[in-house]
Write a protein that holds these residues in place. Structure first.
Motif, PDB file in Angstrom:
ATOM      1  N   THR A 168       1.022  -1.293   0.031  1.00 33.58           N
ATOM      2  CA  THR A 168      -0.091  -0.016   0.026  1.00 33.58           C
ATOM      3  C   THR A 168       0.963   1.158   0.013  1.00 33.58           C
ATOM      4  O   THR A 168       0.899   2.052  -0.578  1.00 33.58           O
ATOM      5  CB  THR A 168      -0.854   0.133   1.280  1.00 33.58           C
ATOM      6  OG1 THR A 168      -1.756  -1.093   1.128  1.00 33.58           O
ATOM      7  CG2 THR A 168      -1.793   1.122   1.178  1.00 33.58           C
ATOM      8  N   LYS A 169       1.692   1.396   0.944  1.00 39.27           N
ATOM      9  CA  LYS A 169       2.795   2.232   0.912  1.00 39.27           C
ATOM     10  C   LYS A 169       3.677   2.578  -0.295  1.00 39.27           C
ATOM     11  O   LYS A 169       3.745   3.833  -0.733  1.00 39.27           O
ATOM     12  CB  LYS A 169       3.726   2.191   2.273  1.00 39.27           C
ATOM     13  CG  LYS A 169       2.847   2.428   3.664  1.00 39.27           C
ATOM     14  CD  LYS A 169       3.720   2.190   4.796  1.00 39.27           C
ATOM     15  CE  LYS A 169       2.959   2.406   5.914  1.00 39.27           C
ATOM     16  NZ  LYS A 169       2.493   3.556   6.456  1.00 39.27           N
ATOM     17  N   GLY A 170       4.030   1.439  -0.872  1.00 38.85           N
ATOM     18  CA  GLY A 170       4.973   1.433  -2.035  1.00 38.85           C
ATOM     19  C   GLY A 170       3.949   2.092  -3.280  1.00 38.85           C
ATOM     20  O   GLY A 170       4.538   2.840  -3.935  1.00 38.85           O
ATOM     21  N   TRP A 171       2.725   1.403  -3.334  1.00 40.27           N
ATOM     22  CA  TRP A 171       2.025   1.818  -4.580  1.00 40.27           C
ATOM     23  C   TRP A 171       1.541   3.403  -4.293  1.00 40.27           C
ATOM     24  O   TRP A 171       1.505   4.022  -5.401  1.00 40.27           O
ATOM     25  CB  TRP A 171       0.778   1.005  -4.787  1.00 40.27           C
ATOM     26  CG  TRP A 171       1.086  -0.424  -4.871  1.00 40.27           C
ATOM     27  CD1 TRP A 171       2.501  -1.137  -5.072  1.00 40.27           C
ATOM     28  CD2 TRP A 171      -0.054  -1.445  -4.895  1.00 40.27           C
ATOM     29  NE1 TRP A 171       2.082  -2.406  -5.307  1.00 40.27           N
ATOM     30  CE2 TRP A 171       0.767  -2.762  -4.858  1.00 40.27           C
ATOM     31  CE3 TRP A 171      -1.293  -1.573  -4.477  1.00 40.27           C
ATOM     32  CZ2 TRP A 171       0.165  -4.208  -5.034  1.00 40.27           C
ATOM     33  CZ3 TRP A 171      -1.915  -2.903  -4.498  1.00 40.27           C
ATOM     34  CH2 TRP A 171      -1.231  -3.869  -4.713  1.00 40.27           C
ATOM     35  N   SER A 172       1.308   3.767  -3.102  1.00 39.59           N
ATOM     36  CA  SER A 172       0.920   5.176  -2.939  1.00 39.59           C
ATOM     37  C   SER A 172       1.785   6.249  -3.727  1.00 39.59           C
ATOM     38  O   SER A 172       1.401   7.070  -4.279  1.00 39.59           O
ATOM     39  CB  SER A 172       0.472   5.205  -1.550  1.00 39.59           C
ATOM     40  OG  SER A 172       1.684   5.395  -0.802  1.00 39.59           O
ATOM     41  N   THR A 173       3.035   5.987  -3.290  1.00 41.43           N
ATOM     42  CA  THR A 173       4.224   6.935  -4.112  1.00 41.43           C
ATOM     43  C   THR A 173       4.361   6.732  -5.512  1.00 41.43           C
ATOM     44  O   THR A 173       4.199   7.561  -6.353  1.00 41.43           O
ATOM     45  CB  THR A 173       5.459   7.081  -3.132  1.00 41.43           C
ATOM     46  OG1 THR A 173       5.810   5.797  -2.994  1.00 41.43           O
ATOM     47  CG2 THR A 173       5.196   7.469  -1.862  1.00 41.43           C
ATOM     48  N   GLU A 174       4.300   5.401  -5.874  1.00 36.92           N
ATOM     49  CA  GLU A 174       4.606   4.802  -6.985  1.00 36.92           C
ATOM     50  C   GLU A 174       3.584   5.282  -8.064  1.00 36.92           C
ATOM     51  O   GLU A 174       4.021   5.885  -9.102  1.00 36.92           O
ATOM     52  CB  GLU A 174       4.685   3.461  -7.045  1.00 36.92           C
ATOM     53  CG  GLU A 174       5.215   2.828  -8.604  1.00 36.92           C
ATOM     54  CD  GLU A 174       5.482   1.184  -8.419  1.00 36.92           C
ATOM     55  OE1 GLU A 174       5.642   0.857  -7.277  1.00 36.92           O
ATOM     56  OE2 GLU A 174       5.479   0.628  -9.395  1.00 36.92           O
ATOM     57  N   LEU A 175       2.354   5.309  -7.527  1.00 34.90           N
ATOM     58  CA  LEU A 175       1.053   5.741  -8.687  1.00 34.90           C
ATOM     59  C   LEU A 175       0.600   7.139  -8.387  1.00 34.90           C
ATOM     60  O   LEU A 175      -0.430   7.559  -9.131  1.00 34.90           O
ATOM     61  CB  LEU A 175       0.017   4.677  -8.087  1.00 34.90           C
ATOM     62  CG  LEU A 175       0.434   3.043  -8.357  1.00 34.90           C
ATOM     63  CD1 LEU A 175      -0.704   2.352  -8.206  1.00 34.90           C
ATOM     64  CD2 LEU A 175       0.926   3.040  -9.889  1.00 34.90           C
ATOM     65  N   ALA A 176       1.113   7.968  -7.477  1.00 41.96           N
ATOM     66  CA  ALA A 176       0.681   9.251  -7.211  1.00 41.96           C
ATOM     67  C   ALA A 176       1.030  10.157  -8.397  1.00 41.96           C
ATOM     68  O   ALA A 176       2.334   9.881  -9.062  1.00 41.96           O
ATOM     69  CB  ALA A 176       1.132   9.781  -6.053  1.00 41.96           C
TER      70      ALA A 176
END
Ligand code: NAP
Length: 251
Positions: A168-176
């Motif tokens: 969740t934390k990784g995707w949140s910055t990757e996909l922002a």
């Protein structure tokens, strides 16, 4: 009231339990809901019929094995052909399997990781092109208190949910800034998953340790999921929202 009129939402494991409560709440808010299930077609069909009585949106239902890349691709292809976009994916489907470390069953370990980790990863990958066609896109992952404090005798489950918290934390910055990604982490919830621990006085013992004095209903979890998906949460990404009646997580 949160209104999501015209939204397109996919809920994995939407045929029962927490997933079904999410389907109902999204439909009440005006969204069209795609009810995914694995094997319990009757239950998923019953949820879809209920959604039709809640709103006139084009709700759908279909099966997929979320640990299988080709099956997940088929599910998201069908969503793409039918709707052409998604505004929210609720990564809810999962399993809870006892597996003490002393007698670790490797097949069960791998099954837990395939369903609870590979599943959300595969769904997210295949859903991304559809989410990127929305101006409100978000993913809400259903994790668990077990992913933060661990769980004795169910450590593969805790490890799988901890992996999704990190994802969740990784995707949140990757996909922002295109796609927001958050998690809801329930404690004990009144679903079929917990029939065994709640039997023979187990429920009362569990409730005695919850400050708010009861296990959650599936609807208690669906509310925070809807909030995180909605524009009210438009500046929230990478968060884990604990919904556990005040149980202490660490220590
Ligand atoms: N209940 C709790 O106390 C609790 C606490 C914390 C977190 N959670 C999490 O919340 C989520 C929902 O739990 P729940 O209590 O609502 O569980 P549930 O009533 O057992 O429902 C599980 C759902 O997941 C689907 N599913 C299971 N394995 C699948 C697979 N391999 N491929 C596709 N779908 C699959 C099932 O589909 P079929 O019905 O078609 O088999 C079902 O719809 C899970 O991720 C769980 O880990 C639950």
């Amino acid at each position: 009231m949160i209104r999501l009129d015209g939204w397109r939402v996919l809920v994995t494991g939407g045929g029962r339990g927490i997933g079904a409560a999410c389907c109902r709440l999204f439909a009440r808010a005006g969204a069209a809901v795609w009810v995914h299930y694995r094997s319990d077609e009757a239950s998923a069909d019953a949820v879809r019929a209920e959604l039709e009585s809640l709103s006139a949106e084009p709700h759908r239902v279909s099966a997929a094995e979320i640990s299988e890349p080709s099956s997940v691709r088929g599910l998201l292809s069908a969503v793409d052909e039918t709707w052409g976009r998604l505004d929210c994916v609720v990564n809810n489907a999962g399993i809870w399997v006892r597996n003490p470390i002393d007698e670790l069953d490797v097949d069960r370990l791998q099954e837990t990781l395939r369903v609870n980790v590979d599943g959300p990863f595969l769904v997210a990958r295949e859903a991304l092109p559809l989410l990127r066609r929305s101006r409100n896109a978000s993913i809400v992952n259903i994790t668990s208190t077990a992913g933060q404090r661990g769980e004795a005798f169910y450590s593969p489950y805790g490890a799988s949910k901890g992996a999704i918290i990190a994802a969740t934390k990784g995707w949140s910055t990757e996909l922002a800034p295109d796609v927001r990604v958050n998690s809801v982490a329930p404690g004990w919830v009144d679903t079929e998953m917990c029939v065994e621990p709640f039997a023979d006085g187990g429920r009362q013992a569990i409730e005695a340790g919850i400050p708010l004095g009861r296990v959650a209903s599936p609807e208690d979890i669906a509310g925070p999921v809807l909030f995180l998906a909605s524009p009210l949460a438009r500046h929230i990404t990478g968060e884990i929202v604990n919904v556990n009646g005040g149980s202490v997580l660490c220590g």
